[in-house]
Scaffold this motif. Structure first.
Motif, PDB file in Angstrom:
ATOM      1  N   UNK A 171       0.832  -1.202   0.000  1.00  0.00           N
ATOM      2  CA  UNK A 171       0.000   0.000   0.000  1.00  0.00           C
ATOM      3  C   UNK A 171       0.869   1.256   0.000  1.00  0.00           C
ATOM      4  N   UNK A 172       1.955   1.199   0.730  1.00  0.00           N
ATOM      5  CA  UNK A 172       2.872   2.330   0.823  1.00  0.00           C
ATOM      6  C   UNK A 172       3.491   2.648  -0.530  1.00  0.00           C
ATOM      7  N   UNK A 204       6.662   6.775 -13.855  1.00  0.00           N
ATOM      8  CA  UNK A 204       6.189   5.960 -12.733  1.00  0.00           C
ATOM      9  C   UNK A 204       7.092   4.770 -12.483  1.00  0.00           C
ATOM     10  N   UNK A 205       7.580   4.149 -13.559  1.00  0.00           N
ATOM     11  CA  UNK A 205       8.506   3.027 -13.425  1.00  0.00           C
ATOM     12  C   UNK A 205       9.796   3.470 -12.725  1.00  0.00           C
ATOM     13  N   UNK A 206      10.301   4.631 -13.110  1.00  0.00           N
ATOM     14  CA  UNK A 206      11.539   5.138 -12.508  1.00  0.00           C
ATOM     15  C   UNK A 206      11.361   5.423 -11.019  1.00  0.00           C
ATOM     16  N   UNK A 207      10.210   6.007 -10.677  1.00  0.00           N
ATOM     17  CA  UNK A 207       9.919   6.258  -9.259  1.00  0.00           C
ATOM     18  C   UNK A 207       9.830   4.934  -8.511  1.00  0.00           C
ATOM     19  N   UNK A 223      13.212   3.358  -7.732  1.00  0.00           N
ATOM     20  CA  UNK A 223      13.919   4.024  -6.638  1.00  0.00           C
ATOM     21  C   UNK A 223      13.346   3.623  -5.281  1.00  0.00           C
ATOM     22  N   UNK A 224      12.015   3.541  -5.205  1.00  0.00           N
ATOM     23  CA  UNK A 224      11.364   3.192  -3.934  1.00  0.00           C
ATOM     24  C   UNK A 224      11.623   1.740  -3.579  1.00  0.00           C
ATOM     25  N   UNK A 241       6.009  -8.979  -3.725  1.00  0.00           N
ATOM     26  CA  UNK A 241       4.796  -8.170  -3.824  1.00  0.00           C
ATOM     27  C   UNK A 241       5.112  -6.717  -4.138  1.00  0.00           C
ATOM     28  N   UNK A 242       6.153  -6.191  -3.491  1.00  0.00           N
ATOM     29  CA  UNK A 242       6.555  -4.803  -3.747  1.00  0.00           C
ATOM     30  C   UNK A 242       7.021  -4.612  -5.186  1.00  0.00           C
TER      31      UNK A 242
END
Length: 398
Positions: free
Chosen positions: A261-262, A290-293, A296-297, A349-350
């Protein structure tokens, strides 16, 4: 408008907290002969305590004064049973505030047992500090996050736990509760917006993938759920019919869902910010951002999971080192295999939630839903006009 919404959120939060407290007090007091109270230790007697190294076994006799409830101000004798387990035992001193269990018979105290140190006051101070930090930084968003935090606790304690104890299918029940919680948490924070819908769909996608992976690899690794804390105690306390394997799977899914969710919210919020700063960005370019973000996360989030789970078993890892256990022996132990599965399943999952959220968010941010609704209304009106004209022509022919 914002002030009115803030007032509504505050009222909802207060009502929820009061409901929890009232329900909890009703359960304790009710008409039962057993209930709990807060007390102050006035005197101690250790003559029945046997010391063995750092462990103590026996009975510590206490004189306590009850400081709340129907027997407030009454001085009684209490017993503190010591079983030699440092993770459960407490050795009380004069002046300690403790929780006692009172057995009542015919409106008189029959027996009193010491339960634990009274920690609720400092816990409330700690939680209050968290609330102040949250609202001071996030303002109205922090208030909504606080509401979702308390609502999540309430849903887990009042719906998930009782349902599991009643013998309901753990995976199905967990999936339903997590779906509701995800909706409450995400839409409370993001509102019914494109950002909220993107994060929700990404979270649900990750939830489904996590369930499938957990079931498959859990069966292959032959993990039956008995490595979970107090699993054996729960079974032998009258719940032999529980499906501990699926309850263990449910615990893995719950742990992974929070991180999923995070990351879904991180990706969705970042893409919304990009769209606001560059409104003319096309769908493919937005998804690429969005893929790049997400990359990184994910790089830090997977390590966060590893550190979180390793921290919970730090003393076990220290024990392995003192015993000079081999690597093969360590990773094949059930308790270690269970934690490896928990960490890796959450990480998978992440990894999958980030791109799924990016794809859906790219589509939803690049689609003008107002234009679609306007087009649908125009089509509907034209269709009505066609029907009316056809009916008029038929009447003229007649």
């Amino acid at each position: 408008m914002k002030k009115a919404l803030a007032i509504l959120w505050i009222m909802g939060f207060v009502v929820l907290v009061i409901g929890i407290l009232i329900n909890d007090n009703w359960k304790q007091e009710d008409l039962h002969t057993q209930f709990e109270a807060k007390a102050m230790v006035l005197a101690t007697d250790e003559s029945d305590v046997v010391k063995s190294g750092i462990s103590k076994i026996g009975y510590q006799n206490l004189e306590v004064e009850i400081i709340n409830g129907k027997y407030k101000g009454k001085k009684v004798k209490a017993v503190n049973q010591l079983v030699g387990k440092l993770d459960f035992d407490n050795f009380y001193r004069i002046g300690d505030k403790i929780i006692i269990g009172i057995l009542e018979e015919n409106n008189e105290i029959k027996d009193v047992k010491a339960i634990d140190i009274y920690r609720q006051g400092w816990q409330l101070i700690l939680f209050g500090f968290f609330v102040v930090c949250l609202i001071a930084y996030a303002r109205f968003t922090g208030l909504r996050a606080l509401f979702s935090f308390v609502a999540s606790l309430y849903a887990i304690w009042k719906f998930l736990i009782p349902g599991l104890l009643e013998g309901k299918e753990p995976l199905m029940l967990t999936a339903i509760v997590l779906t509701l919680l995800s909706a409450i948490i995400i839409f409370s924070v993001a509102g019914l917006t494109k950002k909220g819908f993107s994060a929700f769909v990404g979270t649900m996608s990750g939830l489904l993938v996590t369930i499938a992976i957990t079931i498959f690899f859990g069966n292959k690794l032959e993990l039956y759920g008995m490595t979970a804390p107090f699993a054996e105690t729960l079974l032998f306390s009258g719940h032999l019919d529980l499906n501990m394997r699926h309850i263990f799977y449910a615990a893995i899914i719950i742990g992974a869902s929070g991180a999923a969710m995070d990351i879904a919210m991180d990706v969705s919020a970042s893409m919304e910010e990009i769209k606001l700063k560059k409104p003319d960005i096309d769908c493919r370019e937005l998804i690429g951002s969005g893929f790049n973000v997400g990359k990184a996360v994910i790089g830090t989030m997977t390590t966060t999971l590893l550190l979180a789970y390793s921290g919970g078993y730090l003393t076990l890892l220290m024990l392995f080192m003192t015993k000079e256990s081999s690597f093969s022996r360590i990773i094949n132990l059930k308790i270690v295999s269970a934690e490896i599965m928990r960490t890796v399943v959450g990480s998978i999952g992440l990894v999958l939630v980030a791109p799924l959220t990016a794809v859906f968010a790219g589509w939803i941010y690049s689609t003008e839903f107002k234009s679609i609704f306007r087009a649908l209304k125009t089509y509907e009106w034209k269709n009505k006009e066609t029907v009316i004209n056809t009916a008029e022509e038929k009447l003229k022919v007649r």
